[in-house]
Design a protein around this motif. Sequence first.
Motif, PDB file in Angstrom:
ATOM      1  N   GLU A   1       2.598  18.684   2.840  1.00  0.00           N
ATOM      2  CA  GLU A   1       1.595  19.746   3.010  1.00  0.00           C
ATOM      3  C   GLU A   1       1.221  19.903   4.483  1.00  0.00           C
ATOM      4  O   GLU A   1       1.064  21.024   4.967  1.00  0.00           O
ATOM      5  CB  GLU A   1       0.358  19.456   2.159  1.00  0.00           C
ATOM      6  N   ARG A   2       1.099  18.786   5.211  1.00  0.00           N
ATOM      7  CA  ARG A   2       0.803  18.865   6.644  1.00  0.00           C
ATOM      8  C   ARG A   2       1.958  19.514   7.400  1.00  0.00           C
ATOM      9  O   ARG A   2       1.735  20.315   8.314  1.00  0.00           O
ATOM     10  CB  ARG A   2       0.499  17.475   7.218  1.00  0.00           C
TER      11      ARG A   2
ATOM     12  N   GLU B   1       0.827  -1.211   0.000  1.00  0.00           N
ATOM     13  CA  GLU B   1       0.000   0.000   0.000  1.00  0.00           C
ATOM     14  C   GLU B   1       0.864   1.265   0.000  1.00  0.00           C
ATOM     15  O   GLU B   1       0.598   2.207  -0.752  1.00  0.00           O
ATOM     16  CB  GLU B   1      -0.908  -0.007   1.229  1.00  0.00           C
ATOM     17  N   LEU B   2       1.901   1.286   0.840  1.00  0.00           N
ATOM     18  CA  LEU B   2       2.798   2.448   0.864  1.00  0.00           C
ATOM     19  C   LEU B   2       3.481   2.631  -0.483  1.00  0.00           C
ATOM     20  O   LEU B   2       3.609   3.752  -0.972  1.00  0.00           O
ATOM     21  CB  LEU B   2       3.860   2.298   1.953  1.00  0.00           C
ATOM     22  N   GLY B   3       3.926   1.536  -1.076  1.00  0.00           N
ATOM     23  CA  GLY B   3       4.585   1.615  -2.375  1.00  0.00           C
ATOM     24  C   GLY B   3       3.666   2.147  -3.457  1.00  0.00           C
ATOM     25  O   GLY B   3       4.040   3.020  -4.237  1.00  0.00           O
ATOM     26  N   GLU B   4       2.441   1.631  -3.495  1.00  0.00           N
ATOM     27  CA  GLU B   4       1.471   2.066  -4.505  1.00  0.00           C
ATOM     28  C   GLU B   4       1.115   3.543  -4.384  1.00  0.00           C
ATOM     29  O   GLU B   4       0.847   4.199  -5.389  1.00  0.00           O
ATOM     30  CB  GLU B   4       0.172   1.258  -4.380  1.00  0.00           C
ATOM     31  N   ASN B   5       1.117   4.044  -3.168  1.00  0.00           N
ATOM     32  CA  ASN B   5       0.635   5.404  -2.914  1.00  0.00           C
ATOM     33  C   ASN B   5       1.716   6.348  -2.412  1.00  0.00           C
ATOM     34  O   ASN B   5       1.396   7.412  -1.870  1.00  0.00           O
ATOM     35  CB  ASN B   5      -0.509   5.342  -1.896  1.00  0.00           C
ATOM     36  N   ALA B   6       2.982   5.985  -2.580  1.00  0.00           N
ATOM     37  CA  ALA B   6       4.083   6.755  -2.003  1.00  0.00           C
ATOM     38  C   ALA B   6       4.053   8.230  -2.386  1.00  0.00           C
ATOM     39  O   ALA B   6       4.205   9.098  -1.517  1.00  0.00           O
ATOM     40  CB  ALA B   6       5.426   6.129  -2.387  1.00  0.00           C
ATOM     41  N   ASP B   7       3.876   8.536  -3.656  1.00  0.00           N
ATOM     42  CA  ASP B   7       3.904   9.938  -4.084  1.00  0.00           C
ATOM     43  C   ASP B   7       2.798  10.747  -3.428  1.00  0.00           C
ATOM     44  O   ASP B   7       3.045  11.844  -2.910  1.00  0.00           O
ATOM     45  CB  ASP B   7       3.809  10.046  -5.610  1.00  0.00           C
ATOM     46  N   ALA B   8       1.591  10.236  -3.430  1.00  0.00           N
ATOM     47  CA  ALA B   8       0.456  10.957  -2.840  1.00  0.00           C
ATOM     48  C   ALA B   8       0.619  11.097  -1.329  1.00  0.00           C
ATOM     49  O   ALA B   8       0.335  12.163  -0.761  1.00  0.00           O
ATOM     50  CB  ALA B   8      -0.853  10.248  -3.169  1.00  0.00           C
ATOM     51  N   ILE B   9       1.098  10.049  -0.673  1.00  0.00           N
ATOM     52  CA  ILE B   9       1.283  10.096   0.782  1.00  0.00           C
ATOM     53  C   ILE B   9       2.365  11.109   1.135  1.00  0.00           C
ATOM     54  O   ILE B   9       2.200  11.904   2.069  1.00  0.00           O
ATOM     55  CB  ILE B   9       1.620   8.701   1.349  1.00  0.00           C
TER      56      ILE B   9
END
Length: 118
Positions: A109-110, A95-103
């Motif tokens: 931003e936070r 999951e982290l790999g698939e979504n790394a850029d967005a995360i």
Amino acid sequence: MSDRPWPKRLSFKGSDRVLDIAFEDGAQFAIPFELLRVESPSAEVQGHAPDQKKLVAGKSGVRVTAADPVGRYAVRLSFDDGHDSGIYSWDYLHELGENADAIMQAYRERLKAAGLPH
């Protein structure tokens, strides 16, 4: 055969500060150490409820110092800042790999909104 992602290769590239991981489903990811640290599945980072998640700052130079298998389902990562309580399941790493850029974008931003360093 399980639908769950199963790793076939796991290697740490200290010079690039990434975890290279390849799964049997063909997915391959280079997950930054910083992302692994700030999204640690540990209660120390995630808390015990969704509203308790901590914003961890200043981890752009963090390094993984150890990786220990946890049964057949996960790996416990240790970092050079002393954090070592995160147990990363294969599902979570996928999951982290698939979504790394967005995360990572949301994380930065936070940090910016909180006035904290990257």
